[in-house]
Scaffold this motif. Structure first.
Motif, mmCIF file in Angstrom:
data_model
loop_
_atom_site.group_PDB
_atom_site.id
_atom_site.type_symbol
_atom_site.label_atom_id
_atom_site.label_comp_id
_atom_site.label_asym_id
_atom_site.label_seq_id
_atom_site.Cartn_x
_atom_site.Cartn_y
_atom_site.Cartn_z
ATOM 1 N N LEU A 172 14.134 3.163 7.392
ATOM 2 C CA LEU A 172 14.589 4.406 6.774
ATOM 3 C C LEU A 172 13.440 5.210 6.174
ATOM 4 O O LEU A 172 13.664 6.260 5.576
ATOM 5 C CB LEU A 172 15.626 4.095 5.690
ATOM 6 N N ASN A 173 12.225 4.683 6.329
ATOM 7 C CA ASN A 173 11.020 5.349 5.816
ATOM 8 C C ASN A 173 11.099 5.537 4.301
ATOM 9 O O ASN A 173 10.716 6.587 3.766
ATOM 10 C CB ASN A 173 10.814 6.696 6.518
ATOM 11 N N CYS A 174 11.622 4.531 3.600
ATOM 12 C CA CYS A 174 11.763 4.604 2.147
ATOM 13 C C CYS A 174 10.704 3.734 1.464
ATOM 14 O O CYS A 174 10.350 2.670 1.957
ATOM 15 C CB CYS A 174 13.158 4.141 1.713
ATOM 16 N N VAL A 226 0.867 -1.171 0.000
ATOM 17 C CA VAL A 226 0.000 0.000 0.000
ATOM 18 C C VAL A 226 0.901 1.218 0.000
ATOM 19 O O VAL A 226 1.798 1.336 0.834
ATOM 20 C CB VAL A 226 -0.910 0.003 1.246
ATOM 21 N N PRO A 227 0.744 2.135 -0.948
ATOM 22 C CA PRO A 227 1.706 3.216 -1.097
ATOM 23 C C PRO A 227 1.604 4.272 -0.012
ATOM 24 O O PRO A 227 0.717 4.258 0.834
ATOM 25 C CB PRO A 227 1.344 3.803 -2.464
ATOM 26 N N ARG A 228 2.532 5.177 -0.070
ATOM 27 C CA ARG A 228 2.578 6.313 0.834
ATOM 28 C C ARG A 228 1.310 7.141 0.723
ATOM 29 O O ARG A 228 0.647 7.144 -0.315
ATOM 30 C CB ARG A 228 3.760 7.199 0.450
ATOM 31 N N PRO A 229 0.955 7.893 1.778
ATOM 32 C CA PRO A 229 -0.112 8.879 1.633
ATOM 33 C C PRO A 229 0.248 9.857 0.509
ATOM 34 O O PRO A 229 1.419 10.163 0.302
ATOM 35 C CB PRO A 229 -0.129 9.579 3.000
ATOM 36 N N LEU A 230 -0.755 10.329 -0.180
ATOM 37 C CA LEU A 230 -0.490 11.143 -1.355
ATOM 38 C C LEU A 230 0.214 12.444 -1.030
ATOM 39 O O LEU A 230 0.850 13.059 -1.873
ATOM 40 C CB LEU A 230 -1.801 11.415 -2.091
ATOM 41 N N SER A 231 0.088 12.910 0.214
ATOM 42 C CA SER A 231 0.732 14.165 0.605
ATOM 43 C C SER A 231 2.188 13.971 1.030
ATOM 44 O O SER A 231 2.922 14.936 1.202
ATOM 45 C CB SER A 231 -0.047 14.808 1.757
ATOM 46 N N LYS A 232 2.625 12.716 1.176
ATOM 47 C CA LYS A 232 3.967 12.424 1.661
ATOM 48 C C LYS A 232 4.963 12.413 0.504
ATOM 49 O O LYS A 232 4.669 11.951 -0.583
ATOM 50 C CB LYS A 232 3.968 11.066 2.358
ATOM 51 N N LYS A 233 6.161 12.895 0.755
ATOM 52 C CA LYS A 233 7.201 12.868 -0.269
ATOM 53 C C LYS A 233 7.661 11.441 -0.517
ATOM 54 O O LYS A 233 7.754 10.632 0.405
ATOM 55 C CB LYS A 233 8.392 13.731 0.164
ATOM 56 N N LEU A 234 7.946 11.150 -1.774
ATOM 57 C CA LEU A 234 8.394 9.814 -2.157
ATOM 58 C C LEU A 234 9.881 9.684 -1.808
ATOM 59 O O LEU A 234 10.722 10.408 -2.323
ATOM 60 C CB LEU A 234 8.182 9.605 -3.651
#
Length: 438
Positions: free
Chosen positions: A169-171, A79-87
């Motif tokens: 690393l939050n990657c 499940v991807p990152r929230p849309l507001s979060k930087k990739l």
């Protein structure tokens, strides 16, 4: 089967960007269950609670070509990152004897996201999986951290990448070139993240590798520059073995690569412009420290890179190890550098100072390309007469000759290692497929 309605997926008024293919027009949302799909790269972007029971009707009605893939994707696609979060993108490596191939991989990884985290293995980790590195970990950490595409540095990372490491690393995903990497156990070092769909592949830079550079330095004991005109086929015994282990450089300089590495900006009329020149061969932490101190003396740093004949004339032997284009790309990758003069004049002249509006000429104590006899020719005499010359003390004694000496001192070990890598390189070249470069 009931028809299912889709709409273009949006965040506010803007179409949603797919984190996998970076397309803004391929993401669709199911009106019934709010699941997000990218029809271009076959990825489930968001799986709400109602997604699993609704998957079959969704795909059968509107994307039948994806039906057979969804069962697998539901287990392997995160499940991807929230849309507001930087990739956040991760790339790792030994980064030993860094060259334009390393820097280009880092550049491509940075182009895939908003923040690039670069992991660098420790000396102990590299020794366990590949054998001792040429450069120590502090030298490698400093050089990577000075790269202009690096946002964060992760020290002493494990050789095999895991999902747990990416999460720590939050990657969002890891990037690697299109070559196969194995750990000390002979296993794919990226197996875990591949299985979870959290790896992206970028094109490996052709014609340059650490193995190739080590090979060039191994041949320095045989004066290879002076023997290039000789027939390799006539070599026998130890010399032939060294030639095979070294290989022949296939580096392909292109204008596109220079544009990719260049900053593309000009100095402002009010900028205080600093100039520093040198060979910048086997780019290392000593070079970085000189460039950092030079940049601190002004607003815009121009770096002169001398051509191969000039370097050879003043350093002798078989220098430079890297050719002019390789050295220019390495310098351009440094975050302190704004512009590079390719094939800069050895002697600082008035035309150079006037044309580039240079206010300060700088040299480091260990990076200058000294003449054989400075009493006969001091290349900085004009800058000294104009009182614009300044020397900055180097914080490290490391120089290019020291790196070459490390290779020569361990010549037999590196010959054996290079012979082993030659087989791997041959297999890669025979089986590689085209990969689009970022």
């Amino acid at each position: 089967m009931a028809q299912v309605a889709f709409s273009l997926a949006r965040e506010g008024t803007n179409p949603i960007l797919c984190q996998w293919c970076s397309d803004t027009g391929s993401c669709i949302k199911c009106i019934e269950c709010n699941a997000l799909f990218c029809v271009d790269c076959d990825v489930v972007l968001h799986k709400p609670a109602a997604y699993r029971r609704h998957t079959r009707s969704v795909t059968a009605a509107h994307a039948p070509e994806l039906v057979e893939k969804y069962d697998e994707l539901s287990h392997s696609t995160p499940v991807p990152r929230p849309l507001s979060k930087k990739l956040r993108v991760y790339i790792d490596g030994c980064f030993d004897l860094m060259h334009s191939g390393h820097f280009n991989a880092i550049r491509q990884a940075r182009a895939l996201g908003d923040v690039l985290v670069v992991g660098v293995h420790s000396d102990a980790e590299i020794t366990r999986h590949k054998g001792p590195p040429v450069m120590n970990e502090n030298e490698r950490y400093g050089l990577v951290e000075a790269c202009k595409w690096v946002d964060e540095l992760a020290r002493d990372v494990p050789y095999s990448v895991s999902v747990a490491l990416l999460d720590r690393l939050n990657c969002d995903f890891v990037v690697h070139g299109d070559d196969f990497v194995t750990n000390a156990d002979g296993q794919d070092a990226y197996l875990d993240v591949k299985a979870k769909g959290r790896m992206r592949m970028v094109k490996r830079t052709e014609g340059v590798s650490t193995t190739d550079l080590v090979g060039r330095m191994l041949l320095m004991t045989k004066s290879h520059l002076r023997e290039r005109s000789d027939s390799i086929g006539s070599d026998t015994g130890e010399r032939a073995a060294e030639v095979r282990a070294a290989g022949i450089s296939q580096f392909l300089p292109t204008t596109r690569r220079i544009i990719q590495f260049a900053n593309g900006k000009a100095p402002k009329p009010t900028d205080h412009i600093v100039y520093v020149d040198g060979a910048w061969d086997l780019f290392h932490i000593g070079h970085v420290e000189t460039l950092r101190k030079a940049k601190a003396l002004g607003d815009f740093l121009i770096v002169g890179v001398h051509d191969d004949p000039t370097v050879n004339e003043h350093k002798g032997g078989n220098y430079p190890v890297m050719n002019l284009h390789e050295r220019c790309l390495n310098v351009l990758s440094c975050k302190y550098v704004d512009e590079v003069i390719i094939g800069a004049p050895y002697v600082i002249n008035r035309d150079l100072l006037t044309s580039m509006n240079i206010a300060v000429v700088v040299q480091g104590t260990t990076t200058r390309l000294a003449p054989h006899d400075e009493a006969v020719c001091d290349p900085y005499v004009l800058a000294k007469e104009l009182n614009i010359y300044q020397e900055v003390p180097s914080t490290t004694d490391l120089c290019t000759e020291d790196i070459v000496q490390r290779i020569i001192d361990n010549r037999l070990r590196y010959l054996k290692r290079n012979e082993g890598k030659a087989a791997k390189e041959k297999a890669y070249l025979q089986n590689k497929e085209f990969v689009q470069e970022m």
